[in-house]
Design a protein around this motif. Sequence first.
Motif, PDB file in Angstrom:
ATOM      1  N   TYR A  59      -5.625   6.532  -0.539  1.00 29.05           N
ATOM      2  CA  TYR A  59      -4.420   6.794   0.239  1.00 29.05           C
ATOM      3  C   TYR A  59      -4.257   8.315   0.388  1.00 29.05           C
ATOM      4  CZ  TYR A  59      -3.028   6.721  -4.688  1.00 29.05           C
ATOM      5  OH  TYR A  59      -2.986   6.894  -6.058  1.00 29.05           O
ATOM      6  N   PRO A  60      -3.497   8.768   1.393  1.00 27.31           N
ATOM      7  CA  PRO A  60      -3.283  10.207   1.563  1.00 27.31           C
ATOM      8  C   PRO A  60      -2.678  10.818   0.302  1.00 27.31           C
ATOM      9  CG  PRO A  60      -2.525   9.005   3.493  1.00 27.31           C
ATOM     10  CD  PRO A  60      -2.835   7.980   2.449  1.00 27.31           C
ATOM     11  N   LYS A  61      -3.142  12.013  -0.049  1.00 25.38           N
ATOM     12  CA  LYS A  61      -2.688  12.636  -1.293  1.00 25.38           C
ATOM     13  C   LYS A  61      -1.186  12.904  -1.311  1.00 25.38           C
ATOM     14  CE  LYS A  61      -7.067  14.673  -2.778  1.00 25.38           C
ATOM     15  NZ  LYS A  61      -7.812  15.920  -3.094  1.00 25.38           N
ATOM     16  N   TYR A  62      -0.601  13.123  -0.134  1.00 23.04           N
ATOM     17  CA  TYR A  62       0.844  13.387  -0.118  1.00 23.04           C
ATOM     18  C   TYR A  62       1.648  12.164  -0.547  1.00 23.04           C
ATOM     19  CZ  TYR A  62       0.854  11.013   4.445  1.00 23.04           C
ATOM     20  OH  TYR A  62       0.717  10.099   5.454  1.00 23.04           O
ATOM     21  N   CYS A  63       1.022  10.982  -0.507  1.00 26.62           N
ATOM     22  CA  CYS A  63       1.724   9.764  -0.930  1.00 26.62           C
ATOM     23  C   CYS A  63       2.046   9.778  -2.418  1.00 26.62           C
ATOM     24  CB  CYS A  63       0.904   8.529  -0.590  1.00 26.62           C
ATOM     25  SG  CYS A  63       0.912   8.094   1.176  1.00 26.62           S
ATOM     26  N   ILE A  64       1.324  10.610  -3.179  1.00 25.95           N
ATOM     27  CA  ILE A  64       1.608  10.713  -4.613  1.00 25.95           C
ATOM     28  C   ILE A  64       3.025  11.234  -4.819  1.00 25.95           C
ATOM     29  CG2 ILE A  64       0.956  11.841  -6.772  1.00 25.95           C
ATOM     30  CD1 ILE A  64      -1.923  11.948  -5.722  1.00 25.95           C
ATOM     31  N   ASN A  65       3.407  12.233  -4.029  1.00 33.54           N
ATOM     32  CA  ASN A  65       4.764  12.795  -4.133  1.00 33.54           C
ATOM     33  C   ASN A  65       5.822  11.823  -3.625  1.00 33.54           C
ATOM     34  OD1 ASN A  65       3.771  15.229  -5.162  1.00 33.54           O
ATOM     35  ND2 ASN A  65       3.452  16.070  -3.106  1.00 33.54           N
ATOM     36  N   LEU A  66       5.392  10.826  -2.823  1.00 34.23           N
ATOM     37  CA  LEU A  66       6.332   9.826  -2.317  1.00 34.23           C
ATOM     38  C   LEU A  66       6.505   8.661  -3.290  1.00 34.23           C
ATOM     39  CD1 LEU A  66       5.220   9.677   1.450  1.00 34.23           C
ATOM     40  CD2 LEU A  66       7.142  10.943   0.459  1.00 34.23           C
ATOM     41  N   GLY A  67       5.744   8.683  -4.394  1.00 37.36           N
ATOM     42  CA  GLY A  67       5.902   7.655  -5.425  1.00 37.36           C
ATOM     43  C   GLY A  67       4.977   6.469  -5.299  1.00 37.36           C
ATOM     44  N   ILE A  68       3.845   6.629  -4.625  1.00 37.58           N
ATOM     45  CA  ILE A  68       2.952   5.485  -4.411  1.00 37.58           C
ATOM     46  C   ILE A  68       2.411   4.921  -5.721  1.00 37.58           C
ATOM     47  CG2 ILE A  68       0.836   6.865  -4.130  1.00 37.58           C
ATOM     48  CD1 ILE A  68       0.007   4.869  -1.921  1.00 37.58           C
ATOM     49  N   GLU A  69       2.239   5.774  -6.712  1.00 35.99           N
ATOM     50  CA  GLU A  69       1.663   5.314  -7.974  1.00 35.99           C
ATOM     51  C   GLU A  69       2.632   4.457  -8.781  1.00 35.99           C
ATOM     52  OE1 GLU A  69       0.340   8.990  -9.688  1.00 35.99           O
ATOM     53  OE2 GLU A  69      -1.623   8.842  -8.712  1.00 35.99           O
ATOM     54  N   ASN A  70       3.885   4.422  -8.372  1.00 33.63           N
ATOM     55  CA  ASN A  70       4.878   3.578  -9.039  1.00 33.63           C
ATOM     56  C   ASN A  70       5.069   2.228  -8.334  1.00 33.63           C
ATOM     57  OD1 ASN A  70       5.476   5.643 -10.933  1.00 33.63           O
ATOM     58  ND2 ASN A  70       6.832   6.624  -9.438  1.00 33.63           N
ATOM     59  N   LYS A  71       4.307   2.002  -7.275  1.00 27.26           N
ATOM     60  CA  LYS A  71       4.457   0.785  -6.492  1.00 27.26           C
ATOM     61  C   LYS A  71       3.375  -0.240  -6.843  1.00 27.26           C
ATOM     62  CE  LYS A  71       8.004   2.122  -4.029  1.00 27.26           C
ATOM     63  NZ  LYS A  71       9.302   1.438  -4.083  1.00 27.26           N
ATOM     64  N   THR A  72       3.725  -1.500  -6.695  1.00 30.24           N
ATOM     65  CA  THR A  72       2.789  -2.586  -6.954  1.00 30.24           C
ATOM     66  C   THR A  72       1.887  -2.805  -5.746  1.00 30.24           C
ATOM     67  OG1 THR A  72       4.334  -3.712  -8.434  1.00 30.24           O
ATOM     68  CG2 THR A  72       2.571  -5.050  -7.467  1.00 30.24           C
ATOM     69  N   ILE A  73       0.594  -2.841  -6.001  1.00 25.66           N
ATOM     70  CA  ILE A  73      -0.380  -3.174  -4.962  1.00 25.66           C
ATOM     71  C   ILE A  73      -0.872  -4.582  -5.220  1.00 25.66           C
ATOM     72  CG2 ILE A  73      -2.641  -2.617  -3.990  1.00 25.66           C
ATOM     73  CD1 ILE A  73      -2.094   0.313  -4.708  1.00 25.66           C
ATOM     74  N   GLN A  74      -0.640  -5.461  -4.271  1.00 26.65           N
ATOM     75  CA  GLN A  74      -1.044  -6.855  -4.412  1.00 26.65           C
ATOM     76  C   GLN A  74      -2.535  -7.014  -4.100  1.00 26.65           C
ATOM     77  OE1 GLN A  74       0.782  -9.581  -5.296  1.00 26.65           O
ATOM     78  NE2 GLN A  74       2.925  -9.205  -4.788  1.00 26.65           N
ATOM     79  N   ASP A  75      -3.145  -8.033  -4.679  1.00 29.23           N
ATOM     80  CA  ASP A  75      -4.570  -8.285  -4.453  1.00 29.23           C
ATOM     81  C   ASP A  75      -4.896  -8.469  -2.977  1.00 29.23           C
ATOM     82  OD1 ASP A  75      -4.675  -8.248  -7.181  1.00 29.23           O
ATOM     83  OD2 ASP A  75      -5.669 -10.187  -7.408  1.00 29.23           O
ATOM     84  N   GLY A  76      -3.951  -9.003  -2.206  1.00 29.43           N
ATOM     85  CA  GLY A  76      -4.215  -9.312  -0.801  1.00 29.43           C
ATOM     86  C   GLY A  76      -3.804  -8.235   0.170  1.00 29.43           C
ATOM     87  N   ASP A  77      -3.297  -7.097  -0.321  1.00 28.78           N
ATOM     88  CA  ASP A  77      -2.825  -6.044   0.579  1.00 28.78           C
ATOM     89  C   ASP A  77      -3.943  -5.530   1.472  1.00 28.78           C
ATOM     90  OD1 ASP A  77      -0.195  -6.156  -0.162  1.00 28.78           O
ATOM     91  OD2 ASP A  77      -0.267  -4.461  -1.538  1.00 28.78           O
ATOM     92  N   GLY A  78      -3.541  -5.002   2.639  1.00 28.99           N
ATOM     93  CA  GLY A  78      -4.522  -4.623   3.650  1.00 28.99           C
ATOM     94  C   GLY A  78      -4.986  -5.864   4.382  1.00 28.99           C
ATOM     95  N   ASP A  79      -6.279  -5.971   4.607  1.00 28.82           N
ATOM     96  CA  ASP A  79      -6.812  -7.178   5.258  1.00 28.82           C
ATOM     97  C   ASP A  79      -7.510  -8.086   4.259  1.00 28.82           C
ATOM     98  OD1 ASP A  79      -9.142  -5.803   4.707  1.00 28.82           O
ATOM     99  OD2 ASP A  79     -10.063  -6.174   6.659  1.00 28.82           O
ATOM    100  N   VAL A  80      -7.416  -7.751   2.948  1.00 30.27           N
ATOM    101  CA  VAL A  80      -8.161  -8.479   1.930  1.00 30.27           C
ATOM    102  C   VAL A  80      -7.771  -9.955   1.884  1.00 30.27           C
ATOM    103  CG1 VAL A  80      -8.774  -8.563  -0.525  1.00 30.27           C
ATOM    104  CG2 VAL A  80      -8.350  -6.356   0.589  1.00 30.27           C
ATOM    105  N   VAL A  81      -6.512 -10.257   2.131  1.00 31.18           N
ATOM    106  CA  VAL A  81      -6.033 -11.640   2.076  1.00 31.18           C
ATOM    107  C   VAL A  81      -6.757 -12.533   3.073  1.00 31.18           C
ATOM    108  CG1 VAL A  81      -4.168 -11.225   3.741  1.00 31.18           C
ATOM    109  CG2 VAL A  81      -3.952 -13.086   2.093  1.00 31.18           C
ATOM    110  N   PHE A  82      -7.269 -11.963   4.151  1.00 28.93           N
ATOM    111  CA  PHE A  82      -7.922 -12.755   5.181  1.00 28.93           C
ATOM    112  C   PHE A  82      -9.392 -13.049   4.867  1.00 28.93           C
ATOM    113  CE2 PHE A  82      -4.461 -10.725   7.602  1.00 28.93           C
ATOM    114  CZ  PHE A  82      -3.941 -11.826   8.259  1.00 28.93           C
ATOM    115  N   CYS A  83      -9.952 -12.374   3.872  1.00 26.85           N
ATOM    116  CA  CYS A  83     -11.413 -12.413   3.656  1.00 26.85           C
ATOM    117  C   CYS A  83     -11.817 -13.319   2.501  1.00 26.85           C
ATOM    118  CB  CYS A  83     -11.915 -11.002   3.414  1.00 26.85           C
ATOM    119  SG  CYS A  83     -11.516  -9.862   4.757  1.00 26.85           S
TER     120      CYS A  83
END
Length: 361
Positions: free
Chosen positions: A337-361
């Motif tokens: 992810y873009p490095k500026y997202c670190i300052n937006l708190g991305i590392e505190n958010k939950t990433i689901q297994d299906g996020d992006g297009d992974v759920v379709f594959c």
Amino acid sequence: MNFKEIKIKELIDFIESDFYKTSDIIPISRQRAISQAKNPSGNANDVALILALDESEKIIGYIGMLPGIITIDNFSYYWNSCWWVDSEKGKMAAMPLFYKMLKISNQKMIFFDLSEKTKAIIENFNFQTKTIDGFRCFLRFNFHAKLSNKNSFFKAIKSLLLLTDCGLNLFRSIPLFFWNIATHLENKSMKEIDNEAEIFITKFKDTQLIPTQKNKINWIVKYPWIITQPNLQEKELSKRYFFSWISNSFSNKLLKVFKNQQIVGVLFFTFRDGDMKLPYSFFYNQDIDLIVQIIYQVAIENHAMSFTTFNASITERISSKRHPFIFLKKIRKYIAYPKYCINLGIENKTIQDGDGDVVFC
């Protein structure tokens, strides 16, 4: 070399065009195009596909973009959904396609399942990469499917491997049977997310990187990218498309989980050729034992060969307590992810297994 952009509003016309039907290379399957045209997080003018064309207007490469939204920024983002170039003619198209995608998205891209090669490329740009560890949990023996593609020897003895699997799984069925009947768990299947489930998953909205709402999950269920009974035309098209979209079996399962008649979880499973996954799961950690027992029950009842998960709570619970699997294999995936997202708190958010297009594959 020229580039051609295909917007969401143009996808259906594109797959009906003579260019698509007669092209030596298919840059998107019909199922994927139809699904992306219905994307509830996309706008009509969002770019879904970029083609690289040679002087004779032949496709020598393409890159896919799936628009979406995240909870830490007010702007639209994209997930990369495919990237292919011809091994000879397309060598000079790979990076220009990538640059074109970054320009169109204004570098607001998140990559959810990078290969080692793509990870190395991404790290040269202003992106932060992250490793996520998980497990592939083997419930039944499946040597004939896993080994027959390794080399010609295993392919030649595929029938023998199948007989071996049948014999071993006959013995496996006994402990799995007793494991399952010892478990009495309250859950209810859904064909799509209903109001009760919607109210429950909305409680987790602020903790997720990508908001998973009723219309999103129902879109995924209604418009899958995988087909199981291809007609002659689809079989012919698959020879010109270099990403997986035809399987022997594929299905989804939506469950509500209850405790003391109160909903405590919503689980979205996928099953593809014996492998069970859990792209989306919503529950509180206090109920992890119940959730994991539900996962075991679903895997056994649906005759899954394996279960794949990157959910940290689930992997910790599976590895630390008794489970019905033959063995656990450690696996990992890479996101960026873009490095500026670190300052937006991305590392505190939950990433689901299906996020992006992974759920379709």
